[in-house]
Design a protein around this motif. Structure first.
Motif, PDB file in Angstrom:
ATOM      1  N   ARG A  21       0.824  -1.208   0.000  1.00 54.03           N
ATOM      2  CA  ARG A  21       0.000   0.000   0.000  1.00 54.03           C
ATOM      3  C   ARG A  21       0.862   1.263   0.000  1.00 54.03           C
ATOM      4  NH1 ARG A  21      -5.026  -1.186   4.192  1.00 54.03           N
ATOM      5  NH2 ARG A  21      -5.836  -3.036   3.121  1.00 54.03           N
ATOM      6  N   ASP A  22       2.004   1.155   0.636  1.00 56.27           N
ATOM      7  CA  ASP A  22       2.916   2.299   0.682  1.00 56.27           C
ATOM      8  C   ASP A  22       3.567   2.480  -0.683  1.00 56.27           C
ATOM      9  OD1 ASP A  22       5.745   3.565   1.135  1.00 56.27           O
ATOM     10  OD2 ASP A  22       4.596   4.045   2.945  1.00 56.27           O
ATOM     11  N   GLN A  23       3.478   3.694  -1.210  1.00 60.62           N
ATOM     12  CA  GLN A  23       3.982   3.979  -2.547  1.00 60.62           C
ATOM     13  C   GLN A  23       5.493   3.780  -2.663  1.00 60.62           C
ATOM     14  OE1 GLN A  23       2.671   5.215  -5.656  1.00 60.62           O
ATOM     15  NE2 GLN A  23       0.844   4.240  -4.834  1.00 60.62           N
ATOM     16  N   LEU A  26       6.212   0.030  -2.848  1.00 60.05           N
ATOM     17  CA  LEU A  26       5.737  -0.469  -4.147  1.00 60.05           C
ATOM     18  C   LEU A  26       6.737  -0.136  -5.247  1.00 60.05           C
ATOM     19  CD1 LEU A  26       2.123  -0.172  -5.528  1.00 60.05           C
ATOM     20  CD2 LEU A  26       4.062   0.445  -6.953  1.00 60.05           C
TER      21      LEU A  26
END
Length: 217
Positions: A21-23, A26
């Motif tokens: 979920r953390d950009q 990712l």
């Protein structure tokens, strides 16, 4: 065989990246995936496959740039000390969102009138320091720093409900109403955060009831 492992691990990481979920995580996973795939296309059959290799490299560069922007957005550098109280009041905004909120604003120093009752204001104000005087029907109230001025007209789209002036030594931050509403329309997080703070500020003022009786202003 080793090259095939690089290919499969790289693609597996590309799939795993979508679980984050953390950009930042990712994009880091995506970069590692693209690097492994780029290495595969560089070494495959001792003949580099430049077409897919170029796209992998471009994807890596793009994600590195986005990581830099995300990190910049999360840190509070560049926020001047005089507007830090407003940043602390809008806790739900990231530093980057806050910088966009205050971009284009300007400071106004007192003593100076800023709002006139019955007129539609072109600006919204936040009292950074000092005091402001609110006058209505011969009644007067002194407002302390950390307060919005003109928020009723801003929220309703109507006219100012009282005369407001910055007192000597006071300073306020000013937004152009048109530009601020356009920003809020573009960025829902800023819209929600600012409306919440304005409504909280308005409720606090309402709790003070009517302006106290005083000598004619």
């Amino acid at each position: 065989m080793t090259l095939e492992i690089l290919f499969h691990i790289g693609n597996a990481l590309a799939l795993i990246a979508f679980l984050f979920r953390d950009q930042i995580y990712l994009r880091i996973a995506t970069i590692v995936s693209m690097a492994l795939q780029a290495l595969y296309y560089l070494l495959i059959l001792n003949t580099p496959q430049f077409d897919p290799l170029v796209w992998k490299v471009l994807t890596i560069m793009l994600n590195l740039g986005m990581i830099a922007l995300i990190i910049r957005d999360r840190f509070g550098y560049g926020i001047d000390s005089h507007i830090r109280p407003l940043f602390n009041a809008i806790r739900v905004l990231t530093p980057g969102q806050f910088r966009r909120l205050v971009k284009g604003t300007h400071r106004i120093e007192g003593p100076v009138p800023i709002l006139k009752r019955g007129e539609k204001p072109a600006e919204l104000f936040y009292l950074l320091s000092g005091e402001a005087e609110v006058s209505k029907d011969g009644r007067r109230l002194v407002v302390q720093a950390g307060t919005f001025l003109g928020e009723i007209a801003f929220l309703s789209g109507g006219t100012a409900t009282a005369d407001v002036a910055l007192m000597a030594g006071a300073s306020a931050l000013s937004w152009q109403v048109v530009g601020l509403k356009a920003l809020m329309a573009r960025e829902s997080d800023i819209d929600i955060a600012l409306r919440g703070l304005l409504n909280h500020d308005l409720a606090a003022k309402t709790a003070q009831s009517h302006l106290p009786v005083s000598e004619p202003a």
